[in-house]
Design a protein around this motif. Structure first.
Motif, short mmCIF file in Angstrom:
data_model
loop_
_atom_site.label_atom_id
_atom_site.label_comp_id
_atom_site.label_asym_id
_atom_site.label_seq_id
_atom_site.Cartn_x
_atom_site.Cartn_y
_atom_site.Cartn_z
N ASP A 24 0.83 -1.20 0.00
CA ASP A 24 0.00 0.00 0.00
C ASP A 24 0.87 1.25 0.00
N ILE A 25 0.36 2.31 -0.62
CA ILE A 25 1.05 3.59 -0.65
C ILE A 25 0.36 4.54 0.34
N ILE A 26 1.15 5.11 1.22
CA ILE A 26 0.64 6.05 2.22
C ILE A 26 1.01 7.47 1.78
N VAL A 27 0.01 8.32 1.66
CA VAL A 27 0.24 9.72 1.32
C VAL A 27 -0.08 10.54 2.57
N GLY A 28 0.87 11.36 2.99
CA GLY A 28 0.66 12.12 4.21
C GLY A 28 1.53 13.35 4.26
N ALA A 29 1.65 13.91 5.46
CA ALA A 29 2.41 15.14 5.63
C ALA A 29 2.91 15.25 7.06
N VAL A 30 4.05 15.92 7.20
CA VAL A 30 4.56 16.33 8.50
C VAL A 30 4.20 17.80 8.66
N ILE A 31 3.45 18.12 9.72
CA ILE A 31 2.94 19.48 9.92
C ILE A 31 3.44 20.01 11.27
N PHE A 32 3.86 21.25 11.28
CA PHE A 32 4.27 21.88 12.53
C PHE A 32 4.09 23.40 12.40
N ARG A 33 4.00 24.07 13.53
CA ARG A 33 3.82 25.51 13.58
C ARG A 33 5.05 26.16 14.19
N LEU A 34 5.53 27.22 13.58
CA LEU A 34 6.68 27.96 14.09
C LEU A 34 6.22 29.33 14.58
N THR A 35 6.65 29.70 15.77
CA THR A 35 6.27 30.99 16.32
C THR A 35 7.15 32.11 15.77
N LYS A 36 8.21 31.74 15.04
CA LYS A 36 9.08 32.72 14.37
C LYS A 36 9.86 31.99 13.29
N GLN A 87 7.88 31.56 9.69
CA GLN A 87 6.91 31.55 10.78
C GLN A 87 5.55 31.10 10.25
N GLY A 88 4.80 30.41 11.08
CA GLY A 88 3.47 29.93 10.70
C GLY A 88 3.45 28.42 10.56
N VAL A 89 2.44 27.91 9.89
CA VAL A 89 2.27 26.47 9.72
C VAL A 89 3.08 26.00 8.53
N ASN A 90 3.93 25.01 8.74
CA ASN A 90 4.73 24.41 7.68
C ASN A 90 4.23 22.99 7.44
N THR A 91 4.03 22.63 6.17
CA THR A 91 3.51 21.32 5.79
C THR A 91 4.45 20.67 4.79
N LEU A 92 5.00 19.52 5.15
CA LEU A 92 5.92 18.80 4.28
C LEU A 92 5.27 17.48 3.87
N PHE A 93 4.91 17.36 2.60
CA PHE A 93 4.22 16.17 2.11
C PHE A 93 5.20 15.03 1.84
N PHE A 94 4.67 13.82 1.88
CA PHE A 94 5.49 12.64 1.57
C PHE A 94 4.60 11.53 1.02
N MET A 95 5.22 10.60 0.33
CA MET A 95 4.59 9.34 -0.09
C MET A 95 5.48 8.19 0.37
N GLN A 370 -0.15 32.25 14.47
CA GLN A 370 -0.19 33.30 15.47
C GLN A 370 -1.01 34.48 14.94
N PRO A 371 -1.71 35.20 15.79
CA PRO A 371 -2.47 36.36 15.35
C PRO A 371 -1.56 37.37 14.64
N GLY A 372 -1.99 37.82 13.48
CA GLY A 372 -1.23 38.80 12.73
C GLY A 372 -0.20 38.21 11.79
N ALA A 373 0.04 36.88 11.89
CA ALA A 373 1.04 36.27 11.02
C ALA A 373 0.48 36.13 9.62
N THR A 374 1.30 36.40 8.63
CA THR A 374 0.84 36.34 7.24
C THR A 374 1.54 35.25 6.44
N ALA A 375 2.56 34.62 7.05
CA ALA A 375 3.32 33.60 6.32
C ALA A 375 2.43 32.40 6.05
#
Length: 397
Positions: A24-36, A87-95, A370-375
């Protein structure tokens, strides 16, 4: 305080029960939030499958371990200079394609476990690494030989009773099939010929037998999943006793293809006779997952731990599919895309998923900026070959 928050691994469950199998092939992502904005050495994702068993016998402790595979992929590759993530939410996709070799289903018990896992890791210079885990619910397609068990199973026994109550007892038992799934009901029929002067009762049991192994040592545990007692059968009489035996919904499927853990089942039909050895008939039973059809199991080759460590750069060429190699694959089907990190929308899905028949992801990424973040969240638009991939088997008892 670490600027890395909410590190998580998510993936699409292609089956309704959330499980995966070999190939089976798993499609997903590693997600994390950076405050800066943060400098990182690398972001890696490791997939692995391990079995372990542990128990004590007095002052002696037994520990065994077997690895089925381990693969590591850099989602943000190591460079001479650290990579700056915004800064903000970073999403790294993988298969990831699960190896197409014979491996046991996920299992957790008091004396051992079989676990398949994703491990994400963010490494920074002169800082503690940030890590997160996500379990893969694996269901093996491999089943023990079941052709002879698909038909009704039967057995019989005769016993001569001596002493004050002389006579002979004959017991025969039949089940309508020897292969079933959790939640199914089996029909068990016992025929008793009591040619003795004693009363007796027919009894029915579903017995689970679990064996943990460490080299030449074993630890065997038994568990009764079902028990029923029939009516009294008087002296010099014949009677047929029947039982509708339901397999518990949470019953663990038969586990036969693990080197250090096995789970087997028997249906035991016996006669309870006072002051006498009980005659019994034992019929084997194979429990298979509801959505898995029996197939011929493959071969699992074990290696020592030292051999496994030297195989870290072994490719998947021996076990991979020509269409999609085993292990981690690129999230983009466009070979012109560079291997870098670009900004994008967290709801965007890798181009490679559509070509493999995957639809829009069933998960959503919560808004945790974070409030006000635009990234905007970042994701890997295209990737080169893994810096390090490996697949191996090893045993360390």
């Amino acid at each position: 305080m670490s600027p890395i928050k909410d590190l998580n691994v998510i993936y699409i469950a292609v089956n309704e029960d959330g499980t995966f199998s070999q190939g089976d092939i798993i499609v997903g992502a590693v997600i994390f939030r950076l405050t800066k904005d943060v400098k990182v050495k690398s972001v890696s994702l490791k997939a692995k499958g391990d079995a372990s068993a542990e128990w004590s016998n007095g002052d002696t402790k037994f520990i065994s371990h077997w690895r089925y595979f381990k693969v590591k992929k850099y989602l943000v590759e190591k460079n001479d200079k650290d990579t700056v993530l915004p800064q903000g939410v970073n999403t790294l996709f993988f298969m990831f394609k699960i190896p197409e070799c014979d491996m046991p289903s996920s299992y957790k018990g008091k004396g051992g476990r079989i676990v398949y896992m994703f491990e994400a890791k963010i490494s920074r210079s002169w800082r503690w690494s940030s890590e997160a885990q996500k379990e893969i619910k694996f269901v093996s397609k491999s089943c023990p030989p079941t052709a002879q068990l698909m038909c009704p199973q039967s057995g019989s026994v005769s016993k001569t009773i001596s002493g004050l109550s002389k006579g002979q007892v004959q017991l025969s038992a039949t089940i309508n099939k020897g292969v079933c799934s959790p939640g199914e009901t089996l029909s068990v029929v016992a025929k008793i010929h009591n040619f003795s002067s004693k009363d007796m009762r027919p009894k029915f049991k579903l017995l689970q037998r679990t064996v943990y192994r460490c080299k030449k040592h074993t630890n065997i545990t038994y568990k009764i999943l079902f028990k029923m007692v029939g009516d009294i059968i008087g002296p010099n009489s014949e009677q047929t006793a029947s039982c509708q035996l339901k397999i518990p919904d949470d019953a663990i499927p038969t586990l036969h293809n693990c080197e250090i853990i096995s789970v087997e089942y028997d249906i035991k039909v016996y006669l309870d006779i006072s002051f006498s050895i009980d005659p019994e008939v034992v019929l084997p039973l194979v429990i298979v997952p509801s959505r898995r059809a029996p197939i011929r199991p493959g071969e699992a080759v074990g290696q020592s731990e030292d051999e496994a460590e030297t195989a870290e750069t072994t490719s998947y060429s021996n076990v991979s599919s020509p269409a999609f190699p085993t292990g981690f694959g690129s999230v983009s089907t466009d070979p012109t895309q560079p291997s870098n990190i670009t900004s994008g929308n967290s709801s965007q899905w890798p181009q490679g998923a559509a070509s493999l028949g995957f639809s829009t992801p069933t998960f959503t990424v919560p808004s945790v900026q974070q409030p006000g973040a635009t990234a905007q969240p970042a994701f890997v638009q295209g990737e080169q070959s893994p810096l390090y991939t490996s697949i191996y088997h090893y045993q360390n008892d």
